[in-house]
Design a protein around this motif. Sequence first.
Motif, PDB file in Angstrom:
ATOM      1  N   ASN A 211       0.814  -1.205   0.000  1.00 36.28           N
ATOM      2  CA  ASN A 211       0.000   0.000   0.000  1.00 36.28           C
ATOM      3  C   ASN A 211       0.853   1.262   0.000  1.00 36.28           C
ATOM      4  N   THR A 212       2.008   1.210   0.654  1.00 36.85           N
ATOM      5  CA  THR A 212       2.914   2.361   0.654  1.00 36.85           C
ATOM      6  C   THR A 212       3.355   2.705  -0.761  1.00 36.85           C
ATOM      7  N   LYS A 213       3.612   1.688  -1.574  1.00 43.12           N
ATOM      8  CA  LYS A 213       4.002   1.913  -2.963  1.00 43.12           C
ATOM      9  C   LYS A 213       2.861   2.564  -3.748  1.00 43.12           C
ATOM     10  N   TYR A 214       1.630   2.084  -3.507  1.00 41.59           N
ATOM     11  CA  TYR A 214       0.488   2.656  -4.214  1.00 41.59           C
ATOM     12  C   TYR A 214       0.239   4.103  -3.789  1.00 41.59           C
ATOM     13  N   ILE A 215       0.464   4.412  -2.525  1.00 42.65           N
ATOM     14  CA  ILE A 215       0.286   5.782  -2.043  1.00 42.65           C
ATOM     15  C   ILE A 215       1.217   6.733  -2.792  1.00 42.65           C
ATOM     16  N   LYS A 216       2.470   6.339  -2.934  1.00 44.49           N
ATOM     17  CA  LYS A 216       3.442   7.173  -3.650  1.00 44.49           C
ATOM     18  C   LYS A 216       3.074   7.336  -5.117  1.00 44.49           C
TER      19      LYS A 216
ATOM     20  N   PHE B  94     -12.509  -5.463   9.825  1.00 45.54           N
ATOM     21  CA  PHE B  94     -12.173  -4.244  10.562  1.00 45.54           C
ATOM     22  C   PHE B  94     -10.753  -3.795  10.234  1.00 45.54           C
ATOM     23  N   ILE B  95      -9.813  -4.734  10.217  1.00 47.07           N
ATOM     24  CA  ILE B  95      -8.418  -4.398   9.916  1.00 47.07           C
ATOM     25  C   ILE B  95      -8.301  -3.772   8.535  1.00 47.07           C
ATOM     26  N   LEU B  96      -8.980  -4.359   7.547  1.00 46.09           N
ATOM     27  CA  LEU B  96      -8.902  -3.829   6.186  1.00 46.09           C
ATOM     28  C   LEU B  96      -9.503  -2.427   6.092  1.00 46.09           C
ATOM     29  N   ALA B  97     -10.619  -2.206   6.794  1.00 47.40           N
ATOM     30  CA  ALA B  97     -11.238  -0.882   6.775  1.00 47.40           C
ATOM     31  C   ALA B  97     -10.333   0.150   7.440  1.00 47.40           C
ATOM     32  N   TRP B  98      -9.687  -0.241   8.536  1.00 48.65           N
ATOM     33  CA  TRP B  98      -8.781   0.678   9.230  1.00 48.65           C
ATOM     34  C   TRP B  98      -7.563   0.999   8.360  1.00 48.65           C
ATOM     35  N   LEU B  99      -7.019  -0.022   7.712  1.00 43.75           N
ATOM     36  CA  LEU B  99      -5.878   0.192   6.816  1.00 43.75           C
ATOM     37  C   LEU B  99      -6.261   1.097   5.650  1.00 43.75           C
ATOM     38  N   THR B 100      -7.453   0.893   5.107  1.00 41.75           N
ATOM     39  CA  THR B 100      -7.923   1.731   4.007  1.00 41.75           C
ATOM     40  C   THR B 100      -8.053   3.181   4.449  1.00 41.75           C
ATOM     41  N   MET B 101      -8.566   3.389   5.662  1.00 39.72           N
ATOM     42  CA  MET B 101      -8.671   4.739   6.215  1.00 39.72           C
ATOM     43  C   MET B 101      -7.288   5.376   6.328  1.00 39.72           C
ATOM     44  N   ASN B 102      -6.341   4.627   6.847  1.00 37.32           N
ATOM     45  CA  ASN B 102      -4.979   5.140   6.999  1.00 37.32           C
ATOM     46  C   ASN B 102      -4.342   5.452   5.644  1.00 37.32           C
ATOM     47  N   ASN B 103      -4.551   4.548   4.671  1.00 33.87           N
ATOM     48  CA  ASN B 103      -3.996   4.764   3.332  1.00 33.87           C
ATOM     49  C   ASN B 103      -4.594   6.010   2.680  1.00 33.87           C
ATOM     50  N   THR B 104      -5.893   6.190   2.849  1.00 29.80           N
ATOM     51  CA  THR B 104      -6.565   7.350   2.262  1.00 29.80           C
ATOM     52  C   THR B 104      -6.039   8.643   2.864  1.00 29.80           C
ATOM     53  N   PHE B 105      -5.900   8.664   4.197  1.00 28.65           N
ATOM     54  CA  PHE B 105      -5.335   9.849   4.840  1.00 28.65           C
ATOM     55  C   PHE B 105      -3.912  10.114   4.333  1.00 28.65           C
ATOM     56  N   SER B 106      -3.112   9.061   4.236  1.00 27.80           N
ATOM     57  CA  SER B 106      -1.715   9.212   3.817  1.00 27.80           C
ATOM     58  C   SER B 106      -1.612   9.769   2.403  1.00 27.80           C
ATOM     59  N   LYS B 107      -2.488   9.335   1.503  1.00 26.99           N
ATOM     60  CA  LYS B 107      -2.460   9.832   0.128  1.00 26.99           C
ATOM     61  C   LYS B 107      -2.678  11.350   0.077  1.00 26.99           C
ATOM     62  N   TYR B 108      -3.738  11.798   0.748  1.00 28.11           N
ATOM     63  CA  TYR B 108      -4.071  13.218   0.679  1.00 28.11           C
ATOM     64  C   TYR B 108      -3.112  14.059   1.510  1.00 28.11           C
ATOM     65  N   ALA B 109      -2.603  13.501   2.620  1.00 29.02           N
ATOM     66  CA  ALA B 109      -1.620  14.220   3.419  1.00 29.02           C
ATOM     67  C   ALA B 109      -0.312  14.378   2.651  1.00 29.02           C
TER      68      ALA B 109
END
Length: 256
Positions: A183-188, A230-245
């Motif tokens: 997911n870190t790679k996709y965020i970048k 729950f884990i996947l939803a939490w990770l998705t939330m974190n990934n979404t925040f990281s992208k826009y941040a």
Amino acid sequence: MNQPTLAVALIVKNEEKHLAACLDTVHGWVDEIIILDAGSDDRTTEIAKQYTNNIYTNTQWPGFGPQRRLAQTYVTCDYVLWLDADERVTPELKVSIQEALQNNPDNTIYKINRLSSAFGQFIKHSGWSPDWLVRLYPTHLTQYNEAMVHEKVEEPQGITIKKLSGKLHHYTYDSLHQCINKNTKYIKIWADDKEGKKKSSLSTALLHAFASFLKMYVFRLGFLDGRRGFILAWLTMNNTFSKYADLWLRSHSNNQ
């Protein structure tokens, strides 16, 4: 009339763990296997050579869409079936693909229902299933778009889209560490693509992040996938925040 020929195409990099299991599900009943490698430094190409001589390399990574478009230029068959190395064609899907080729209707492309697993469990809700993707089509009719990430097959005007029966099994994440790294790679990649084209702010990042969790866990019934949901939803939330941040930080990197 002869039945159309079928190629399987994959773009890969460092897929020694999955590649053989993937190709085992298509070897022997497709006419051609095309592998475009992005510069693996493991046993990926060695494994690929056990199944095909059609192995090509492009280490100048252009993004997922352009890499798939390049791979399609090596296809010589009438149809192409796209797979990722961590996917498996089920027996039911194989039969459905073969029936589609036997019928061979004009101006028709095909969607396949992908069932993905995460952390040892198939995810049947959370917006992951059903997951209909265009993966089979006549090579002269269309190709993938130019998107750097989350690429899709172009759907020409007037085209007919049919759904195949049977599932495509997708083995995504074996561990949390693997999931975070991917997911870190996709965020970048996402931020690289949107930089200068899309505006962001911390409030935007928070809003999108919260909305992504709510949509995945509540509205898309992620809670029915148990603790993994729950884990996947939490990770998705974190990934979404990281992208826009990340996008916001890039635009304010020179500001105090």
